[in-house]
Design a protein around this motif. Sequence first.
Motif, PDB file in Angstrom:
ATOM      1  N   GLY A 413       0.794  -1.232   0.000  1.00  6.27           N
ATOM      2  CA  GLY A 413       0.000   0.000   0.000  1.00  6.27           C
ATOM      3  C   GLY A 413       0.813   1.263   0.000  1.00  6.27           C
ATOM      4  N   ALA A 414       2.140   1.171  -0.042  1.00  8.62           N
ATOM      5  CA  ALA A 414       2.984   2.362  -0.027  1.00  8.62           C
ATOM      6  C   ALA A 414       3.132   2.910  -1.441  1.00  8.62           C
ATOM      7  CB  ALA A 414       4.356   2.011   0.557  1.00  8.62           C
ATOM      8  N   GLY A 415       3.664   4.141  -1.543  1.00  5.77           N
ATOM      9  CA  GLY A 415       3.969   4.732  -2.835  1.00  5.77           C
ATOM     10  C   GLY A 415       2.853   5.559  -3.435  1.00  5.77           C
ATOM     11  N   THR A 416       1.719   5.674  -2.721  1.00  6.04           N
ATOM     12  CA  THR A 416       0.605   6.467  -3.229  1.00  6.04           C
ATOM     13  C   THR A 416      -0.140   7.046  -2.031  1.00  6.04           C
ATOM     14  OG1 THR A 416      -1.303   6.442  -4.724  1.00  6.04           O
ATOM     15  CG2 THR A 416      -0.987   4.509  -3.310  1.00  6.04           C
ATOM     16  N   ASP A 417      -1.318   7.620  -2.295  1.00  6.98           N
ATOM     17  CA  ASP A 417      -2.113   8.159  -1.202  1.00  6.98           C
ATOM     18  C   ASP A 417      -2.373   7.057  -0.162  1.00  6.98           C
ATOM     19  OD1 ASP A 417      -4.112  10.273  -0.163  1.00  6.98           O
ATOM     20  OD2 ASP A 417      -5.290   8.413  -0.275  1.00  6.98           O
ATOM     21  N   PRO A 418      -2.074   7.315   1.142  1.00  7.73           N
ATOM     22  CA  PRO A 418      -2.215   6.274   2.155  1.00  7.73           C
ATOM     23  C   PRO A 418      -3.603   5.658   2.201  1.00  7.73           C
ATOM     24  CG  PRO A 418      -1.010   8.136   3.047  1.00  7.73           C
ATOM     25  CD  PRO A 418      -1.525   8.570   1.702  1.00  7.73           C
ATOM     26  N   GLU A 419      -4.641   6.481   2.022  1.00 12.63           N
ATOM     27  CA  GLU A 419      -5.984   5.946   2.117  1.00 12.63           C
ATOM     28  C   GLU A 419      -6.266   4.988   0.965  1.00 12.63           C
ATOM     29  OE1 GLU A 419     -10.574   7.611   2.416  1.00 12.63           O
ATOM     30  OE2 GLU A 419      -8.881   8.942   2.795  1.00 12.63           O
ATOM     31  N   GLU A 420      -5.906   5.416  -0.262  1.00 14.95           N
ATOM     32  CA  GLU A 420      -6.128   4.539  -1.401  1.00 14.95           C
ATOM     33  C   GLU A 420      -5.187   3.322  -1.364  1.00 14.95           C
ATOM     34  OE1 GLU A 420      -5.843   6.680  -5.009  1.00 14.95           O
ATOM     35  OE2 GLU A 420      -7.694   7.825  -4.694  1.00 14.95           O
ATOM     36  N   GLY A 421      -3.940   3.566  -0.917  1.00 15.48           N
ATOM     37  CA  GLY A 421      -3.001   2.449  -0.806  1.00 15.48           C
ATOM     38  C   GLY A 421      -3.501   1.409   0.176  1.00 15.48           C
ATOM     39  N   ALA A 422      -4.079   1.892   1.305  1.00 14.57           N
ATOM     40  CA  ALA A 422      -4.620   0.954   2.285  1.00 14.57           C
ATOM     41  C   ALA A 422      -5.796   0.183   1.699  1.00 14.57           C
ATOM     42  CB  ALA A 422      -5.033   1.707   3.551  1.00 14.57           C
ATOM     43  N   ALA A 423      -6.606   0.857   0.902  1.00 14.96           N
ATOM     44  CA  ALA A 423      -7.762   0.189   0.300  1.00 14.96           C
ATOM     45  C   ALA A 423      -7.308  -0.904  -0.667  1.00 14.96           C
ATOM     46  CB  ALA A 423      -8.627   1.213  -0.421  1.00 14.96           C
ATOM     47  N   ILE A 424      -6.303  -0.583  -1.489  1.00 17.21           N
ATOM     48  CA  ILE A 424      -5.780  -1.595  -2.413  1.00 17.21           C
ATOM     49  C   ILE A 424      -5.179  -2.762  -1.641  1.00 17.21           C
ATOM     50  CG2 ILE A 424      -4.027  -2.034  -4.170  1.00 17.21           C
ATOM     51  CD1 ILE A 424      -4.450   0.809  -5.173  1.00 17.21           C
ATOM     52  N   VAL A 440       3.418 -13.452   3.247  1.00 16.29           N
ATOM     53  CA  VAL A 440       3.964 -12.580   4.289  1.00 16.29           C
ATOM     54  C   VAL A 440       4.039 -11.190   3.677  1.00 16.29           C
ATOM     55  CG1 VAL A 440       5.865 -12.096   5.842  1.00 16.29           C
ATOM     56  CG2 VAL A 440       5.320 -14.469   5.268  1.00 16.29           C
ATOM     57  N   MET A 441       3.417 -10.217   4.352  1.00 14.10           N
ATOM     58  CA  MET A 441       3.385  -8.847   3.850  1.00 14.10           C
ATOM     59  C   MET A 441       3.748  -7.896   4.980  1.00 14.10           C
ATOM     60  SD  MET A 441      -0.122  -9.007   1.624  1.00 14.10           S
ATOM     61  CE  MET A 441      -0.338 -10.225   0.331  1.00 14.10           C
ATOM     62  N   THR A 442       4.423  -6.823   4.622  1.00 13.40           N
ATOM     63  CA  THR A 442       4.767  -5.796   5.602  1.00 13.40           C
ATOM     64  C   THR A 442       4.059  -4.498   5.245  1.00 13.40           C
ATOM     65  OG1 THR A 442       6.706  -4.926   4.438  1.00 13.40           O
ATOM     66  CG2 THR A 442       7.043  -6.873   5.824  1.00 13.40           C
ATOM     67  N   SER A 443       3.759  -3.708   6.274  1.00 14.70           N
ATOM     68  CA  SER A 443       3.073  -2.438   6.033  1.00 14.70           C
ATOM     69  C   SER A 443       3.227  -1.534   7.246  1.00 14.70           C
ATOM     70  CB  SER A 443       1.583  -2.679   5.749  1.00 14.70           C
ATOM     71  OG  SER A 443       0.917  -1.447   5.563  1.00 14.70           O
ATOM     72  N   HIS A 444       3.194  -0.213   6.987  1.00  8.05           N
ATOM     73  CA  HIS A 444       3.166   0.783   8.055  1.00  8.05           C
ATOM     74  C   HIS A 444       1.760   1.350   8.244  1.00  8.05           C
ATOM     75  CE1 HIS A 444       7.456   1.077   8.868  1.00  8.05           C
ATOM     76  NE2 HIS A 444       7.674   1.009   7.556  1.00  8.05           N
ATOM     77  N   LEU A 445       0.837   1.000   7.375  1.00 13.53           N
ATOM     78  CA  LEU A 445      -0.492   1.614   7.411  1.00 13.53           C
ATOM     79  C   LEU A 445      -1.289   1.090   8.595  1.00 13.53           C
ATOM     80  CD1 LEU A 445      -1.294   1.480   3.595  1.00 13.53           C
ATOM     81  CD2 LEU A 445      -0.360   3.381   4.927  1.00 13.53           C
ATOM     82  N   GLY A 446      -1.742   2.007   9.455  1.00 13.10           N
ATOM     83  CA  GLY A 446      -2.448   1.608  10.663  1.00 13.10           C
ATOM     84  C   GLY A 446      -3.744   0.878  10.397  1.00 13.10           C
ATOM     85  N   ARG A 450      -5.599  -3.729  11.531  1.00  6.95           N
ATOM     86  CA  ARG A 450      -6.849  -4.259  12.070  1.00  6.95           C
ATOM     87  C   ARG A 450      -7.419  -5.388  11.219  1.00  6.95           C
ATOM     88  NH1 ARG A 450      -7.636   1.407  12.674  1.00  6.95           N
ATOM     89  NH2 ARG A 450      -8.872   1.446  10.759  1.00  6.95           N
ATOM     90  N   VAL A 451      -6.784  -5.644  10.043  1.00  8.11           N
ATOM     91  CA  VAL A 451      -7.330  -6.649   9.133  1.00  8.11           C
ATOM     92  C   VAL A 451      -7.312  -8.035   9.773  1.00  8.11           C
ATOM     93  CG1 VAL A 451      -6.973  -7.793   6.910  1.00  8.11           C
ATOM     94  CG2 VAL A 451      -6.706  -5.316   7.095  1.00  8.11           C
ATOM     95  N   ALA A 452      -6.298  -8.315  10.610  1.00  4.64           N
ATOM     96  CA  ALA A 452      -6.165  -9.647  11.200  1.00  4.64           C
ATOM     97  C   ALA A 452      -7.398 -10.031  12.005  1.00  4.64           C
ATOM     98  CB  ALA A 452      -4.920  -9.718  12.079  1.00  4.64           C
TER      99      ALA A 452
END
Length: 785
Positions: A413-424, A440-446, A450-452
């Motif tokens: 989800g990085a590299g673009t708008d955080p909200e849209e990146g999180a949605a993708i 296995v995926m890594t992310s900084h998006l808060g 909560r997806v887990a």
Amino acid sequence: MDDHSLRRLEFDRVLASVAAFSRCDAARARLEACRPIADRAALARETRDLAEALGREREPGAWCEVGARDVIDLFSDAREEPLDGAALVAVREWLEAGRATRAAWLDADDDGRHPGLRARAGALPPLEPLRRRIGAALEPDGRVSDAASPALARARAEFASGERALEQRLSGWAREYGETAYVTRHADRFVALVPAAAFPRRRGIVHDVSGSGQSLFVEPLEFCEANNHLIELRAAVTDEERRVLLELSGETWARRAEILALLDGLIGFDTLRARARWAGAMRAVTIAPGGERLKLEGARHPLLLEKRGAGTVPLDLVLERGGSLLLVSGPNMGGKTVLLKTVGLAVALAHAAIPVPAAEGSAAPEIDDIVVDLGDEQSVDLGLSTFAAHLGRLAEMAGAASPRALVLADELGAGTDPEEGAAIGRALIEHLAARGAWGVMTSHLGSLKRVAGEVKGVVNGSMEFDLATLSPRYRFVAGIPGASHAISVAERLGFPEPVLARARALTSEESRALERLLGELSGLRGALERQQAAAREAEQRAEAAAATHREATETARRGFEELRRRLTRESEALLARARELWQTVQREARRADKTRADSDALRASLEASEREIAGLQRQVDEALPETARVALEPGSIGPGMHVRVTDLGVEADVVSSPDPEGKVVLRRGGWTIHSHVDRLAPVAGDAERAGAPRAAASWETQEEAPPLEVDLRGLEVEEALRAVDAALDRATLAGLTELRIVHGIGKGVLRAAVERHLRGHPQVELARLGEGHEGGRGATVARLR
């Protein structure tokens, strides 16, 4: 598995590290070109052989060999090309390596521990006739030996003889021109170096002039025919050598298919040995893909392990069906990318039958495809930005999603708008989870943390971070998302305070609360781990103390047993001295007609001895552990109970309950013992140690009438002789003159032992076989002194 993903995982660099342990170039090239094996049966077979190789490498002795030079290229073209001596010697080295490898497996008994490797060795073509033929025909440097053919040996002998003869004749001719003249070669002809001024040109052919012009290389005319003959002989030798090489080359090409099969088998052995040695250096294990779990215990990135050694922090991770997607969060520089590569490499190496740097118990599912989105993959040639390149890889992940696919995405989800990146990112996670993919995926998006809790099959994880020092620990924490700590890290890196204050003010209360909650959760988890570590340490100390206590108890028991044996020996020696004293007095009494008063004095002496023995027994009782000195209540003693008779120092089984006076009947093996409850003590340990019933020798205490006979039937020799001594003691003390010893007839072994024992016995004056009414040959009557 596509090469692009393997390159992003640095799979080729790991293969190069493994290949460095091979001994031949062909094995090195094969390992560097290695890729995950798609054929399930081939992968299972290769993994099994790899496991056997790891075990065999830990044992002493060589188990495979290879040739020193690569010869595969010699046979790469099906067109038959003549092989020179050096090439044939190289082929022979591989044939000898095949022979040594076969011998290492087929001539040794490994108890069936390595069936796969033994089968590989058995499949190597022997090619012994060709090996012996080349070995006999060629020298180690590739020259054709004299043994190659009789014609060659004759031609070489004739040529050598001609050379010696011509050189000697030419040396004699050259001496006419002084000491400076000598014989040498020019091209293929023998010539003499002579002074130019002294040589008449008509006597020979001048082949050359020295650099100074003062000497000539001359072939005298009378030696031209001999030189010509030598050239002809040399040509004959060369022709025969060429014929031998062509013949050997033809024989070798005729076995081309077998030679290539041998080379393939030996190269395969070398790759197994290289992987086994790399595994030893990396402490790696074999993982056979299969099952429903991705489990890594103590896994380490192989390239980091090479660089840092023991300083590499191991990874423990478990994913299962129903929770096969791991979302890792946390601050930068925490090791999330290393985690991704470690997981991807472990799966790829397992599917390529390469050892995985991990602990025993690690496992990997069967995977057909690995899709990796890692790092900056922008392309100027294709006109792709960084985000576009990421989207391309994410699209490939979505298309490959299945229960047999592994996806690895860094900074989802990085590299673009955080909200849209999180949605993708969330949409992709839901898509992968619905299709049962591993990932296995890594992310900084808060919002993705909560997806887990909202999407089935997704689990959280984080990399441990030291809040006190704001530094990573590179340890994976399962089940807990990680806080980003971006503002705290910025503060540590020297950001201006006004900027930091404004950043805190702009951060939503929800984000700050989440960061605090994650920090507190991390702290609580750390405290719990410390408590668990303390509990494990305490448990280990308790186990060590218990082991020390058991050892001390065993030492005390052995000490007591040694003391009991020593005191028993002393009491037996004292009793023997008393027995000798009594017998001596009896003899003296009969000789000197002593009075009864002397006998009374003797009895008093014996009683004193018995008191001394009783004192020794009290010392034994005092040395007993407290549990062994516990007296038995008369009411607790019953038939079948196993007890210790303290005055006799033996253990026995209770036959009948104590009578009103406290007397009790016991049995030990073939003995019947009459004793008293005051003389009984409990026995620690197994109470089922009573021996099998035997015909009894009766042993009664002094309260009973002395026996007139002792029955030894059914007893072993040593046990029978002890019973005889005890019966003689009691009969002597009771004043009896004879004792009948019943031993039976049988083979006469027991009778002979009793006869030898009584011969010279201090208490026995005469021993005879019984009369008819006394048992005949089945009994011996001992007359007492």
